[in-house]
Design an enzyme around this catalytic site. Structure first.
Site, PDB file in Angstrom:
ATOM      1  N   SER A 174      -2.641  -2.585   6.177  1.00  0.00           N
ATOM      2  CA  SER A 174      -3.473  -3.168   5.127  1.00  0.00           C
ATOM      3  C   SER A 174      -4.247  -4.395   5.573  1.00  0.00           C
ATOM      4  O   SER A 174      -5.281  -4.712   4.989  1.00  0.00           O
ATOM      5  CB  SER A 174      -2.615  -3.501   3.909  1.00  0.00           C
ATOM      6  OG  SER A 174      -1.524  -4.316   4.271  1.00  0.00           O
ATOM      7  N   HIS A 202      -3.259   2.703   1.517  1.00  0.00           N
ATOM      8  CA  HIS A 202      -4.684   2.592   1.842  1.00  0.00           C
ATOM      9  C   HIS A 202      -5.264   3.902   2.369  1.00  0.00           C
ATOM     10  O   HIS A 202      -6.466   3.997   2.601  1.00  0.00           O
ATOM     11  CB  HIS A 202      -4.918   1.489   2.880  1.00  0.00           C
ATOM     12  CG  HIS A 202      -4.698   0.127   2.320  1.00  0.00           C
ATOM     13  ND1 HIS A 202      -5.668  -0.567   1.635  1.00  0.00           N
ATOM     14  CD2 HIS A 202      -3.591  -0.651   2.286  1.00  0.00           C
ATOM     15  CE1 HIS A 202      -5.180  -1.727   1.222  1.00  0.00           C
ATOM     16  NE2 HIS A 202      -3.917  -1.810   1.611  1.00  0.00           N
ATOM     17  N   LYS A 233      -5.435   1.719  -5.461  1.00  0.00           N
ATOM     18  CA  LYS A 233      -6.476   1.341  -4.507  1.00  0.00           C
ATOM     19  C   LYS A 233      -7.663   2.303  -4.612  1.00  0.00           C
ATOM     20  O   LYS A 233      -8.438   2.183  -5.550  1.00  0.00           O
ATOM     21  CB  LYS A 233      -5.863   1.221  -3.122  1.00  0.00           C
ATOM     22  CG  LYS A 233      -5.035  -0.064  -3.117  1.00  0.00           C
ATOM     23  CD  LYS A 233      -4.173  -0.340  -1.970  1.00  0.00           C
ATOM     24  CE  LYS A 233      -3.559  -1.712  -2.207  1.00  0.00           C
ATOM     25  NZ  LYS A 233      -2.255  -1.871  -1.606  1.00  0.00           N
TER      26      LYS A 233
HETATM   27  C1  PLP Z   1      -1.106  -2.633  -1.901  1.00  0.00           C
HETATM   28  C2  PLP Z   1       0.006  -2.085  -1.116  1.00  0.00           C
HETATM   29  C3  PLP Z   1       1.244  -1.817  -1.716  1.00  0.00           C
HETATM   30  C4  PLP Z   1       1.532  -2.220  -3.118  1.00  0.00           C
HETATM   31  O1  PLP Z   1       0.882  -1.417  -4.054  1.00  0.00           O
HETATM   32  P1  PLP Z   1       0.624  -1.966  -5.520  1.00  0.00           P
HETATM   33  O2  PLP Z   1       0.348  -0.740  -6.321  1.00  0.00           O
HETATM   34  O3  PLP Z   1      -0.530  -2.900  -5.440  1.00  0.00           O
HETATM   35  O4  PLP Z   1       1.889  -2.665  -5.950  1.00  0.00           O
HETATM   36  C5  PLP Z   1       2.207  -1.206  -0.950  1.00  0.00           C
HETATM   37  N1  PLP Z   1       2.005  -0.902   0.354  1.00  0.00           N
HETATM   38  C6  PLP Z   1       0.834  -1.174   0.964  1.00  0.00           C
HETATM   39  C7  PLP Z   1       0.642  -0.818   2.405  1.00  0.00           C
HETATM   40  C8  PLP Z   1      -0.195  -1.796   0.256  1.00  0.00           C
HETATM   41  O5  PLP Z   1      -1.335  -2.099   0.867  1.00  0.00           O
END
Ligand code: PLP
Length: 376
Positions: A174, A202, A233
């Site tokens: 990320s 992602h 996302k």
């Molecule tokens: C954003 C993210 C999460 C968390 O997801 P949310 O739905 O925002 O709580 C978990 N793992 C990775 C790799 C992320 O980038």
């Protein structure tokens, strides 16, 4: 009690504060009355305001109301939750799927559920904070391996013959925007009889025609591969999922505490995720445009002489050296009407500017960022 600690954070330039939007999320957002070009959002496909999604949410809101009123185990879920899980399992090619309230909740719930004191967790050093916390919450012995260093993984596995082993990795990292070496990891897992846990937060909606990292690498979803991903996302919604064998899903349903002891997501949120899956299944242009924008911006930034730190995806970090420098560049861009956040420790070891480019960005947005970077 906290004031000295806060002051110390400020001295180290590690103090964070909030800035809240006066507009919807998007490639252009409004803060303090001013419009900015936004390169900080994970809404890769620009879906947060997609008409099909909004319409489905409105319809569901009218029918089901808003709050879910209880956890899934106590009738908090509706038939839409089940529909989303079936749709997602077929999208991912897995036997089964389970909705979680967020990606954070998924990782902190699933990992302790699948790992016990007789388990070894091997976790990439750049894995997301929610994975780190999930490992901490489990009783398992956790070993951190060097980023994408598979000879390190093998060396560690050779020493650990007896116990149950799980390799845990982000598929797209990320903060670095590079992709895990899943093909090689797959072979290592077979060789050492190891489970593989993949965080596709992602990757969902972004690679493998939106289906994520296994499709990207043409790997079949085996029962020993456990996937999680998020709707928050690229899918422009909220919530997360576990996808895997029906055994692992039923086990998580009975053991993942973040699933069992938290109120279910509202049905209209679930409807948004169902609609978002429909959108990416029917409109392949969105993902193509995302990647075209990614190539344009990555090439442009490289030509200005900046180091994009091994980025392979729409996440494009820019190497900045010091925290001071990072803050200065981010501030300069901000003053030029561009949001490109400074990412500092403890989120990452090496400070950086993190650019997220999306389908919604125009050529002009991209050029303005490149021009502003030239002037730093
Ligand atoms: C954003 C993210 C999460 C968390 O997801 P949310 O739905 O925002 O709580 C978990 N793992 C990775 C790799 C992320 O980038």
């Amino acid at each position: 009690m906290f004031i000295e600690k806060l002051n110390r954070l400020k001295e180290k330039k590690l103090f964070r504060d909030l800035k809240d939007r006066e507009s919807s999320q998007g490639h252009h957002i409004k803060l303090d009355g001013r419009e900015y070009i936004n390169f900080s959002s994970n809404d890769y496909l620009g879906l947060v305001k997609h008409s099909h999604i909004i319409n489905e949410v409105k319809k569901t809101l009218d029918e089901y109301g808003f709050g879910a009123g209880a956890s899934r185990l106590l009738y908090g879920g509706s038939i839409l939750h089940r529909e989303l899980e079936e749709k997602l399992a077929s999208f991912k090619g897995t036997e089964s799927a389970l909705v979680f309230n967020s990606g954070y909740a998924a990782n902190t719930g699933i990992i302790p559920a699948i790992a016990d004191e007789d388990t070894i967790l091997l976790s990439d050093e750049f894995n997301h904070a929610s994975i780190i916390d999930g490992c901490r919450l489990s009783r398992a012995k956790t070993i951190i391996f060097r980023h994408k260093d598979l000879s390190h993984v093998e060396k560690l596995l050779k020493k650990e013959r007896i116990k149950k082993k799980i390799i845990i990795t982000d598929s797209i990292f990320s903060m670095d925007g590079d992709i895990a070496l899943l093909k090689e990891m797959y072979s290592i897992c077979i060789k050492y009889d190891t489970f593989l846990y993949i965080d596709d937060a992602h990757a969902t909606g972004v690679i493998g025609n939106g289906k994520g990292s296994l499709t990207h690498f043409a790997i079949n979803p085996e029962p020993w591969i456990i996937q999680m991903g998020t709707f928050s996302k690229a899918l422009g919604s909220f919530g997360a999922f576990l996808a895997g064998s029906s055994d692992v899903v039923r086990w998580a349903l009975n053991n993942a505490r973040s699933f069992m002891y938290s109120t279910a997501l509202p049905s209209c949120v679930i409807a948004a995720s169902i609609a978002a899956l429909e959108v990416i299944e029917n409109d392949s242009v969105l993902i193509k445009r995302l990647w075209a924008n990614r190539e344009k911006l990555a090439n442009g930034i490289r030509q200005t002489g900046y180091d994009i730190m091994g980025s392979e995806t729409p996440i494009i970090p820019i190497k900045t050296g010091s925290v001071e420098n990072t803050l200065q560049i981010s501030k300069h861009l901000f003053e030029n009407g561009i949001i490109a956040p400074a990412i500092r420790p403890p989120t990452v070891k090496d400070p950086r500017i993190r650019i997220n480019v999306t389908t919604a960005h125009t050529d002009e947005d991209i050029e303005r960022l490149i021009e502003a970077l030239k002037k730093v």
